[in-house]
Design a protein around this motif. Sequence first.
Motif, PDB file in Angstrom:
ATOM      1  N   ILE A 333       0.838  -1.201   0.000  1.00  0.00           N
ATOM      2  CA  ILE A 333       0.000   0.000   0.000  1.00  0.00           C
ATOM      3  C   ILE A 333       0.875   1.254   0.000  1.00  0.00           C
ATOM      4  CG2 ILE A 333      -1.739   1.281   1.291  1.00  0.00           C
ATOM      5  CD1 ILE A 333      -2.757  -1.220  -0.144  1.00  0.00           C
ATOM      6  N   LEU A 435      -7.985  -5.728   7.442  1.00  0.00           N
ATOM      7  CA  LEU A 435      -8.679  -5.575   6.169  1.00  0.00           C
ATOM      8  C   LEU A 435      -9.349  -4.202   6.075  1.00  0.00           C
ATOM      9  CD1 LEU A 435      -9.695  -6.742   3.494  1.00  0.00           C
ATOM     10  CD2 LEU A 435     -11.626  -7.732   4.750  1.00  0.00           C
ATOM     11  N   ALA A 436      -9.953  -3.771   7.182  1.00  0.00           N
ATOM     12  CA  ALA A 436     -10.593  -2.456   7.187  1.00  0.00           C
ATOM     13  C   ALA A 436      -9.580  -1.343   6.947  1.00  0.00           C
ATOM     14  CB  ALA A 436     -11.322  -2.244   8.521  1.00  0.00           C
ATOM     15  N   VAL A 438      -6.759  -1.545   5.246  1.00  0.00           N
ATOM     16  CA  VAL A 438      -6.357  -1.558   3.840  1.00  0.00           C
ATOM     17  C   VAL A 438      -7.450  -0.939   2.965  1.00  0.00           C
ATOM     18  CG1 VAL A 438      -5.834  -3.057   1.875  1.00  0.00           C
ATOM     19  CG2 VAL A 438      -4.824  -3.522   4.112  1.00  0.00           C
ATOM     20  N   MET A 439      -8.679  -1.328   3.229  1.00  0.00           N
ATOM     21  CA  MET A 439      -9.779  -0.807   2.404  1.00  0.00           C
ATOM     22  C   MET A 439      -9.959   0.693   2.560  1.00  0.00           C
ATOM     23  SD  MET A 439     -12.565  -3.902   2.932  1.00  0.00           S
ATOM     24  CE  MET A 439     -13.786  -3.111   1.885  1.00  0.00           C
ATOM     25  N   LEU A 440      -9.863   1.179   3.786  1.00  0.00           N
ATOM     26  CA  LEU A 440     -10.056   2.611   4.013  1.00  0.00           C
ATOM     27  C   LEU A 440      -8.910   3.438   3.458  1.00  0.00           C
ATOM     28  CD1 LEU A 440     -11.504   2.562   7.650  1.00  0.00           C
ATOM     29  CD2 LEU A 440     -12.748   2.971   5.507  1.00  0.00           C
ATOM     30  N   SER A 441      -7.687   2.901   3.555  1.00  0.00           N
ATOM     31  CA  SER A 441      -6.537   3.672   3.072  1.00  0.00           C
ATOM     32  C   SER A 441      -6.469   3.711   1.550  1.00  0.00           C
ATOM     33  CB  SER A 441      -5.242   3.077   3.634  1.00  0.00           C
ATOM     34  OG  SER A 441      -5.075   1.745   3.202  1.00  0.00           O
ATOM     35  N   THR A 442      -7.131   2.764   0.880  1.00  0.00           N
ATOM     36  CA  THR A 442      -7.083   2.741  -0.589  1.00  0.00           C
ATOM     37  C   THR A 442      -8.437   3.051  -1.214  1.00  0.00           C
ATOM     38  OG1 THR A 442      -7.541   0.345  -0.603  1.00  0.00           O
ATOM     39  CG2 THR A 442      -5.230   1.019  -0.564  1.00  0.00           C
ATOM     40  N   ARG A 443      -9.360   3.621  -0.443  1.00  0.00           N
ATOM     41  CA  ARG A 443     -10.697   3.819  -0.976  1.00  0.00           C
ATOM     42  C   ARG A 443     -10.742   4.876  -2.081  1.00  0.00           C
ATOM     43  NH1 ARG A 443     -10.341   6.374   3.902  1.00  0.00           N
ATOM     44  NH2 ARG A 443     -11.182   8.488   4.113  1.00  0.00           N
ATOM     45  N   TRP A 447      -7.492   1.988  -9.127  1.00  0.00           N
ATOM     46  CA  TRP A 447      -6.770   0.788  -9.556  1.00  0.00           C
ATOM     47  C   TRP A 447      -6.815   0.625 -11.081  1.00  0.00           C
ATOM     48  CZ3 TRP A 447      -3.911  -1.576  -5.967  1.00  0.00           C
ATOM     49  CH2 TRP A 447      -4.252  -1.372  -4.619  1.00  0.00           C
TER      50      TRP A 447
END
Length: 455
Positions: A333, A435-436, A438-443, A447
């Motif tokens: 990330i 997981l949360a 990763v998802m929040l930091s890449t929202r 991609w």
Amino acid sequence: METHSVKTREKFRSLRTSLAAKFVGVLVLTLFLMIPLGLVEDQVTSRASYQNQVTAEIASTAASAQTVIGPVLAVHYRTKTPERPHYDAQSGRIVTQAARISSHVEYIPARKLTIEGNVGVERRYRGIYQARLFNLNAGVEGTFEAPVDMIKIPDGSEFIDASAAILFSVSDLRGFASDPDVLVDRKTLHFRTPNDKRFEGVLSGSRLEIDLGAWLPDHARNIAFSFPLKLIGTEALSISPTAENNIVALASNWQHPSFGGRFPPPERTIGKTGFTARWEISQLARNLEDALKTDWEVLRIGFIDPVNIYLQAERAVKYGSLFIVLTFAAFFIGEALRRRPMHIMQYALVGLSLAIFFLLLIALSEHLPFAWAYLAGAVACIGLIVIYLAGVFASRRIAAAFGGGLAALYGTLYAILQLEDTALLMGSLLLFAALAAVMLSTRHFDWYQLKQDEM
């Protein structure tokens, strides 16, 4: 100026187009790093197996885990069926059936049995390994009440003779510290190993007997008995409740008992100086036949190690893959968001350092308390990774941020290792939190832009 802008765009495009390949490479590397983690887990299993072997060897020189059964009163008697003529329908003749002698055994549980005493526990060492030996010093007393009609003579048979004995059993006779004086109706008697087969196969373990001699069939008897029980054993003590009313009261200097078996103590206290426990078990709660022949219906005290380093190390290694995945996810990330590329070899070195932590943990915990071993291994590995990343990123701030994340991860794992009933819950929450994050930091990360840049 335009040339510099083109070069910058090409650099970013190169970074993004390499992220997809990097993602696949990181996945392959993660799977590859399961090999050293598996080797570490095998080492933990091997050391735990050797610990069990040492415990067995120490028990072989002293005494193994002990199971106490009895005392119980046994009456052996013989009856004779006399010669008896009867009509044989097949031959059509009157034939005489030969006299037959039959043997019978009746078992009478104690009306009341009381076992009270102390259990001292000490550690025996062999190198860095240890076993826990206990020394039971208790008093046993009770009474047998034998009714008049306990001997049941079959119809048409004659009584020949009867003899009685008090039976007692322990699983390992080497644990007897001395030959106890047994008071039976104020007479001093001693246990003896049986030299006949009258009561063969009655009690499990090593059976002992006190011969009471001839028994009159038409007399009721009340027999009082008492004796000191000094018994040595290893790791666990079990007592089978064979009496109609059983009272067991034990105190010990061991602070970490494990109460097992079918009868946990309704009264118990556990403190810094040891524990006390008391059982009261009636015949309604147990089956006499099972209590005499098996250890299924016993009360059991295990003198456990409060910190089983091999069990905790094994549980820690099972989280090793989670450590690697979360660390690599943070690196990946970081590459995507901060455009700071890392070579796959740098991933590999960091992953190996994470795997080495678990080897350090098991090695240090054999010589230090587990908490200190865990802290020393974590500080060493986090320090190494922070110093390495400071050079990779050319930034102490970024390296320190990764170090803080690793410290939080190690701290969370240690907290999970201290839990037993909720370990799965805490591990699941940790995965969800990762997981949360990763998802929040890449929202907001596009991609699709990776593919567009490739085109």
